[in-house]
Design a protein around this motif. Structure first.
Motif, PDB file in Angstrom:
ATOM      1  N   LEU A   9       0.826  -1.206   0.000  1.00 49.94           N
ATOM      2  CA  LEU A   9       0.000   0.000   0.000  1.00 49.94           C
ATOM      3  C   LEU A   9       0.863   1.260   0.000  1.00 49.94           C
ATOM      4  O   LEU A   9       0.560   2.233  -0.691  1.00 49.94           O
ATOM      5  CB  LEU A   9      -0.947  -0.007   1.199  1.00 49.94           C
ATOM      6  N   TYR A  10       1.965   1.243   0.753  1.00 46.46           N
ATOM      7  CA  TYR A  10       2.895   2.370   0.774  1.00 46.46           C
ATOM      8  C   TYR A  10       3.460   2.632  -0.628  1.00 46.46           C
ATOM      9  O   TYR A  10       3.438   3.760  -1.121  1.00 46.46           O
ATOM     10  CB  TYR A  10       4.030   2.092   1.763  1.00 46.46           C
ATOM     11  N   ILE A  11       3.955   1.578  -1.272  1.00 43.06           N
ATOM     12  CA  ILE A  11       4.547   1.727  -2.603  1.00 43.06           C
ATOM     13  C   ILE A  11       3.504   2.237  -3.594  1.00 43.06           C
ATOM     14  O   ILE A  11       3.754   3.171  -4.360  1.00 43.06           O
ATOM     15  CB  ILE A  11       5.169   0.402  -3.076  1.00 43.06           C
ATOM     16  N   ALA A  12       2.323   1.643  -3.559  1.00 43.61           N
ATOM     17  CA  ALA A  12       1.264   2.058  -4.488  1.00 43.61           C
ATOM     18  C   ALA A  12       0.854   3.512  -4.248  1.00 43.61           C
ATOM     19  O   ALA A  12       0.644   4.266  -5.208  1.00 43.61           O
ATOM     20  CB  ALA A  12       0.055   1.140  -4.346  1.00 43.61           C
ATOM     21  N   THR A  13       0.764   3.915  -2.992  1.00 42.88           N
ATOM     22  CA  THR A  13       0.357   5.288  -2.670  1.00 42.88           C
ATOM     23  C   THR A  13       1.382   6.304  -3.162  1.00 42.88           C
ATOM     24  O   THR A  13       1.022   7.337  -3.732  1.00 42.88           O
ATOM     25  CB  THR A  13       0.137   5.445  -1.157  1.00 42.88           C
ATOM     26  N   VAL A  14       2.653   6.021  -2.965  1.00 37.42           N
ATOM     27  CA  VAL A  14       3.695   6.952  -3.422  1.00 37.42           C
ATOM     28  C   VAL A  14       3.722   7.010  -4.951  1.00 37.42           C
ATOM     29  O   VAL A  14       3.868   8.094  -5.537  1.00 37.42           O
ATOM     30  CB  VAL A  14       5.074   6.582  -2.837  1.00 37.42           C
ATOM     31  N   LEU A  15       3.529   5.868  -5.622  1.00 40.97           N
ATOM     32  CA  LEU A  15       3.489   5.879  -7.085  1.00 40.97           C
ATOM     33  C   LEU A  15       2.280   6.657  -7.606  1.00 40.97           C
ATOM     34  O   LEU A  15       2.390   7.421  -8.573  1.00 40.97           O
ATOM     35  CB  LEU A  15       3.486   4.450  -7.630  1.00 40.97           C
ATOM     36  N   VAL A  16       1.138   6.502  -6.976  1.00 39.72           N
ATOM     37  CA  VAL A  16      -0.054   7.269  -7.367  1.00 39.72           C
ATOM     38  C   VAL A  16       0.177   8.759  -7.107  1.00 39.72           C
ATOM     39  O   VAL A  16      -0.229   9.612  -7.905  1.00 39.72           O
ATOM     40  CB  VAL A  16      -1.308   6.750  -6.639  1.00 39.72           C
TER      41      VAL A  16
END
Length: 89
Positions: A9-16
């Motif tokens: 979720l952290y990785i996806a949030t930063v990419l978004v």
């Protein structure tokens, strides 16, 4: 090695966040001339999320982030922003 839900979720949030920053900055050249370049803005998003996850990890409610997680997220988001700005010009 599999990623936990929190790390993913952290990785996806930063990419978004990188996509959102790119969408905001690409059509506005004046924002591209600031002292801190837009490609570095994902660091701020990462910092806030890292502090939240760090507190949760200290309480045993989440798995701590690794440097690899941070590297992939911030570098990926920075590249997304850079590519979006380059394609808008």
């Amino acid at each position: 090695m599999s990623l936990s839900r929190g790390r993913l979720l952290y990785i996806a949030t930063v990419l978004v966040a990188g996509i959102v920053i790119g969408l905001i900055v690409a059509p506005r050249p004046n924002l591209q001339e600031l002292a801190v370049p837009p490609a570095a803005w994902p660091f701020a998003v990462s910092l806030v999320l890292d502090l939240i996850i760090g507190q949760m990890a200290a309480q045993g409610r989440a798995e701590p982030l690794t440097m690899g997680d941070r590297f992939v997220a911030v570098l990926g988001a920075g590249l997304i922003v850079t590519v979006m700005i380059a394609m808008a010009q």
